[in-house]
Design a protein around this motif. Structure first.
Motif, PDB file in Angstrom:
ATOM      1  N   VAL A  90       0.857  -1.187   0.000  1.00  0.00           N
ATOM      2  CA  VAL A  90       0.000   0.000   0.000  1.00  0.00           C
ATOM      3  C   VAL A  90       0.891   1.235   0.000  1.00  0.00           C
ATOM      4  O   VAL A  90       1.983   1.212   0.560  1.00  0.00           O
ATOM      5  CB  VAL A  90      -0.871  -0.015   1.284  1.00  0.00           C
ATOM      6  CG1 VAL A  90      -1.651   1.286   1.422  1.00  0.00           C
ATOM      7  CG2 VAL A  90      -1.810  -1.195   1.297  1.00  0.00           C
ATOM      8  N   SER A 108      -7.799   4.038  -3.739  1.00  0.00           N
ATOM      9  CA  SER A 108      -8.953   3.971  -2.843  1.00  0.00           C
ATOM     10  C   SER A 108      -9.895   5.114  -3.190  1.00  0.00           C
ATOM     11  O   SER A 108      -9.603   5.925  -4.065  1.00  0.00           O
ATOM     12  CB  SER A 108      -8.489   4.141  -1.402  1.00  0.00           C
ATOM     13  OG  SER A 108      -8.067   5.485  -1.217  1.00  0.00           O
ATOM     14  N   PHE A 328      -2.710   1.138  -4.559  1.00  0.00           N
ATOM     15  CA  PHE A 328      -2.490  -0.322  -4.523  1.00  0.00           C
ATOM     16  C   PHE A 328      -2.061  -0.775  -5.911  1.00  0.00           C
ATOM     17  O   PHE A 328      -2.323  -0.080  -6.898  1.00  0.00           O
ATOM     18  CB  PHE A 328      -3.790  -1.061  -4.219  1.00  0.00           C
ATOM     19  CG  PHE A 328      -4.484  -0.645  -2.965  1.00  0.00           C
ATOM     20  CD1 PHE A 328      -4.314  -1.352  -1.788  1.00  0.00           C
ATOM     21  CD2 PHE A 328      -5.333   0.461  -2.956  1.00  0.00           C
ATOM     22  CE1 PHE A 328      -4.968  -0.967  -0.632  1.00  0.00           C
ATOM     23  CE2 PHE A 328      -5.984   0.856  -1.807  1.00  0.00           C
ATOM     24  CZ  PHE A 328      -5.802   0.133  -0.633  1.00  0.00           C
ATOM     25  N   ARG A 335      -8.069  -3.426  -1.473  1.00  0.00           N
ATOM     26  CA  ARG A 335      -8.591  -2.082  -1.746  1.00  0.00           C
ATOM     27  C   ARG A 335     -10.053  -1.943  -1.321  1.00  0.00           C
ATOM     28  O   ARG A 335     -10.445  -0.957  -0.728  1.00  0.00           O
ATOM     29  CB  ARG A 335      -8.454  -1.767  -3.232  1.00  0.00           C
ATOM     30  CG  ARG A 335      -8.874  -0.351  -3.570  1.00  0.00           C
ATOM     31  CD  ARG A 335      -8.577  -0.048  -5.002  1.00  0.00           C
ATOM     32  NE  ARG A 335      -9.511  -0.755  -5.861  1.00  0.00           N
ATOM     33  CZ  ARG A 335     -10.372  -0.154  -6.656  1.00  0.00           C
ATOM     34  NH1 ARG A 335     -10.431   1.156  -6.692  1.00  0.00           N
ATOM     35  NH2 ARG A 335     -11.160  -0.855  -7.424  1.00  0.00           N
TER      36      ARG A 335
END
Ligand code: GLU
Length: 362
Positions: A90, A108, A328, A335
């Motif tokens: 991440v 995200s 990601f 996610r």
């Protein structure tokens, strides 16, 4: 018999598929997170990291039962590299969601609204403008000083001619034949005639001719001087500095390496100074090595309200809107869980609490 066995297997498969992965509720899953120091999004305090993005990620990882180990990158490019190569799962800091990055990564939901803004030296103009200071800086501005210098040199010519012609005239305007103090009378006459058309007139006929010519020179001089004064005033007021992105062309502007701000500045044809730490951009601005810093508004606002208070100010509103996201590799199932956690944190007020902690106006 076989049928019964087959059904049992089927049930077992179904059951196994429905139960959460073994240990998910007990031992937290370890996860590597790439970030980079960028106050107030990510703040380094001794050995630990804090800041809006870190607090937010810690809240997310608590909800998802993850155990985070952070690794810091020197700039946003190498942060993204860490996610690209799988070195980190991440990435979170102040990463703007852009079309180019979206093509390569998955983001995200937006975690904060941001945008690019301009920061310059000095206090904001409105509120504490000082008219006396403005007047003095106008009177002593370089262009005006050059004009006064030229005027002084110009005055020397008629002053000497009039001194030469008038000094022996019985009722002339120079009461003494000596150079000193005679020339001072002549200089006073020439300067006052240039600026205001002085009241004395020389007696010698040639000196009078010179006086008339000098008076016309004075009219022209005053006209030019007034025009120059007005022009300088206008330049100072309207264009004196940087009032928007269009004024950045050709200016020296600092920002961070590989950032969206650096790309925007190149489009605006500014001379971009890319630094790794945003603090170096602030120092360059205060030390007058650059004319402005262009960067993400939440970051600049935080600096202008804290360390940079009274030394810098922001211009207008963000000229390009951007959102920050958590990054990601494509198709990482994590996610969706992160998005769920993010929404849950918004709904239960945790997000607002973290936001206020770092962005509330004190
Ligand atoms: N919002 C900027 C970007 O994503 C941040 C750059 C940086 O971390 O320096 O490009």
């Amino acid at each position: 018999m076989f049928k019964v066995f087959g059904r049992a297997v089927l049930l077992w498969i179904l059951f196994a598929g429905l139960t959460p992965p073994a240990g998910a509720q007990t031992a937290p899953q370890e996860i590597k997170v790439a970030t980079r120091v960028l106050p107030p999004m990510v703040v380094q305090q001794g050995d630990t990291l804090t800041g809006f993005s870190i607090d937010l990620w810690n809240a997310i990882s608590e909800k998802l039962n993850l155990k985070t180990s952070y690794q810091t990158a020197p700039d946003v490019r190498s942060l993204l590299d860490q996610v690209r190569t799988g070195n980190a799962e991440v990435g979170i800091a102040a990463i703007s969601i852009t079309a180019a990055r979206e093509a390569e990564f998955d983001f995200s939901q937006p975690m904060l609204n941001a945008g690019l803004q301009i920061m310059v030296r000095g206090k904001a103009k409105d509120g504490d403008a000082n008219p006396l200071w403005d007047l003095l800086s106008l009177l002593f501005s370089p262009t005006i000083l050059v004009w006064l210098g030229i005027a002084f040199l110009l005055v020397l010519v008629p002053a000497h001619l009039v001194w030469l012609l008038e000094r022996h005239h019985p009722s002339g305007i120079i009461p003494t034949p000596n150079y000193i103090p005679g020339i001072f009378y002549a200089l006073f006459w020439a300067s006052s005639t240039l600026a205001t058309q002085g009241e004395q007139m020389p007696r010698h006929w040639l000196a009078r001719v010179i006086a008339i010519l000098w008076m016309f020179t004075g009219v022209v001089f005053v006209a030019f001087y007034t025009a120059q004064l007005a022009a300088t005033l206008t330049v100072q007021q309207i264009q004196g500095g940087i009032n928007g992105p269009d004024d950045l062309q050709g200016k020296h502007v600092a920002t961070t390496r590989g950032s969206t701000a650096a790309a925007a500045l190149r489009e605006l044809r500014a001379q971009v100074e890319e630094v790794s730490r945003i603090d170096d951009a602030y120092t360059a601005l205060i030390d007058k090595q650059v004319d402005a810093v262009v960067f993400d508004s939440p970051v600049l606002l935080y600096y202008a309200a804290n360390t940079g208070k009274g030394q810098v100010h922001l211009i207008g509103t963000p000229f390009r809107k951007e959102d920050y996201g958590i990054v990601f590799q494509p198709n990482n199932p994590l996610r969706k869980r992160v998005n769920n956690a993010l929404l849950a944190l918004r709904e239960d007020g945790t997000y607002q609490k973290i936001h206020d902690k770092w962005f509330a106006v004190k």
